[in-house]
Enzyme design. Structure first.
Site, PDB file in Angstrom:
ATOM      1  N   GLU A  50     -42.868  18.269 -54.141  1.00 33.49           N
ATOM      2  CA  GLU A  50     -43.898  18.875 -54.987  1.00 33.49           C
ATOM      3  C   GLU A  50     -43.546  18.751 -56.470  1.00 33.49           C
ATOM      4  OE1 GLU A  50     -46.546  19.374 -53.501  1.00 33.49           O
ATOM      5  OE2 GLU A  50     -45.803  19.465 -51.440  1.00 33.49           O
ATOM      6  N   HIS A  75     -45.104  15.563 -57.651  1.00 38.91           N
ATOM      7  CA  HIS A  75     -46.527  15.733 -57.958  1.00 38.91           C
ATOM      8  C   HIS A  75     -46.704  16.411 -59.314  1.00 38.91           C
ATOM      9  CE1 HIS A  75     -48.441  14.363 -54.306  1.00 38.91           C
ATOM     10  NE2 HIS A  75     -47.783  15.214 -53.538  1.00 38.91           N
TER      11      HIS A  75
END
Length: 486
Positions: free
Chosen positions: A253, A256
């Site tokens: 994550e 991202h």
């Protein structure tokens, strides 16, 4: 005027994103039905703004002065024309149905019972098919949906790439299984979530996560949500006897979030103010999770802190930990799969959702078909819905066409790493924990471009050739050789 109009849309989109993030993290369970209504209405208003005659006129009257402004108008027109094909009522119905379905999925997963979410998913599939028809396509209704995530991609292109990758993956896996297995020293050791959390917070600082513009929380399924300008939320999850789960979810994550936070701020809210595609977005999460985070050099760099926080592993050196985070074996859960077998999980999902949208697979038959394909591709018998078709939220949230992005991201990431390594001493930088040169290269080649270029163009610009399987195949083959010869 055009930029001001998009700025207005972005503020309402930000509010909808915050409602969704809260729904996945802190919202009380009983608030679900009203939240679905609120999200549907707010998203419907955003949709209305994004398809208004006023915006259409502004796009037509625009007089771009440079490449960036030309891209704003080009991408803006493409999105405007696509959204205009979908009636506002259909869009709101889809948002409400998918929100309720995702809430029902969470309960179905807890109960390990697909039947409880089946009627909700049936509605989402029907609406997704209707949206595909409204969007239009040449040969395959699935193409209309995947194009929303990966512009220019089609089911046929995906199938061609995936067919080559599947054959290679199964052949390499079978060769590896004839060798002496790697001893996984990390799995099965119970580590309380609070200690796991401390390491993940340190890890984000080590990687250079800007905490003034983001935060880490916990959710059922890890995700990243760009709420607004300078506000990107990421989540992870903690499994008591599997410390790797939270570590690699967090790094994934982070990738991202880094992409989102690195797109030029002047692009924010504009049609070019996001990643080139979902596949390119996944290329960055997979690049940081796997190519960086599962490298021997990375574990040499973090070994000291890891042992400090988890003294129960103090007898293991960085090399042993590196081998443990690269165990290659058949497994049930996509997010916990190793780099090699991971793609088999995605290929299965692509084939099933393609069949669902084309009407070749009925919703009620998903569990049995899933289990059949899983045994065929991954080689394991599925004993429960939770371990099978209920493990991911994507279908239940209406994201048909999304799953291929993960494997496309793996292919992009390996091709990107190959190009990056020609210009930078990648392994040395990772071992030193000196990630800034790597980030600068990625910014120059990818992040700074936002959505100016379609993914097929962007990968060719930075690597000199179209997307292909070669570099991932070479990368994972070389890693397997290092693991089993060391």
């Amino acid at each position: 005027m055009l930029k001001k109009y998009y700025a207005r849309i972005s503020k309402f989109s930000s509010a909808a994103s915050l409602l969704y993030w809260d729904m996945q993290t802190y919202m009380p369970k009983m608030a679900g039905p009203f939240r679905a209504e609120a999200l549907a209405e707010l998203s419907g208003y955003v949709f209305q703004l994004a398809t208004s005659d006023e915006l259409g006129a502004l796009l037509e009257d625009a007089n771009p002065q440079d490449e960036v402004e030309e891209a704003i108008v080009r991408v803006g027109k493409r999105e405007f024309e696509r959204f205009r094909k979908i009636p506002k009522e259909l869009f709101e119905e889809f948002v409400k149905a998918s929100t309720l379905c995702e809430q029902a999925w969470q309960e179905a997963k807890r109960q390990d019972n697909f039947k409880t979410v089946e009627p909700f998913l049936q509605k989402v599939v029907e609406l997704s098919r209707e949206i595909a028809e409204k969007l239009g396509y040449e040969k395959d209704p699935y193409d209309a949906l995947i194009d929303q995530f990966e512009p220019g991609m089609t089911a046929q292109k995906v199938a061609t790439l995936f067919s080559e990758l599947r054959e290679f993956t199964i052949a390499l896996l079978e060769r590896i299984e004839k060798l002496e297995p790697v001893h996984d020293v990390l799995s099965g050791v119970e580590i309380e979530p609070e200690r796991q959390r401390k390491f993940n917070e340190w890890l984000l600082d080590y990687l250079g996560f800007d905490r003034s513009r983001g935060r880490l929380d916990v959710s059922e399924h890890p995700f990243t949500n760009p709420i607004g300008l300078n506000d990107v939320r990421i989540t992870t999850r903690y499994v008591l006897d599997d410390i790797k789960n939270s570590i690699f979810s967090t790094i994934h994550e982070f990738g991202h979030a880094l992409y989102s936070l690195s797109i030029p701020q002047e692009f924010y809210g504009l049609p070019i103010g996001s990643s080139a595609s979902y596949g390119f977005d996944e290329s960055q999460s997979r690049f940081w999770e796997n190519i960086v985070g599962r490298s021997l050099e990375f574990w040499k760099g973090v070994h000291g802190k890891f042992i400090e926080l988890f003294p129960e592993f103090s007898q293991y050196d960085a090399h042993q930990l590196w081998k443990s985070v690269n165990v290659i074996k058949r497994s049930y859960i996509r997010t916990e799969a190793d780099e090699l077998t991971y793609n088999l999980h995605i290929i299965l999902r692509f084939e099933l959702e393609h069949a669902l949208i084309n009407g070749e697979l009925k919703v009620q038959d998903i569990p049995s078909t899933w289990n059949e394909y899983f045994e065929k591709y991954v080689g394991l018998k599925v004993s429960s819905d939770r371990m099978g078709c209920l493990q991911d939220p994507h279908w239940y949230g209406g994201s048909f066409g999304y799953f291929p992005s993960y494997t496309l991201g793996n292919l992009y990431s390996a091709q990107i790493k190959h190009s990056l390594s020609k210009e930078l001493p990648f392994e040395q930088l990772v071992e030193e924990g000196n990630f800034e040169p790597i980030k600068s290269w990625l910014y120059d080649k990818i992040y700074s471009k936002g959505k100016i270029y379609e993914p097929e163009v962007l990968i060719e610009k930075l690597s000199g050739e179209p997307l292909n399987v070669t570099y991932f195949r070479d990368y994972i083959s070389e890693k397997a050789k290092r693991i089993f010869n060391s």
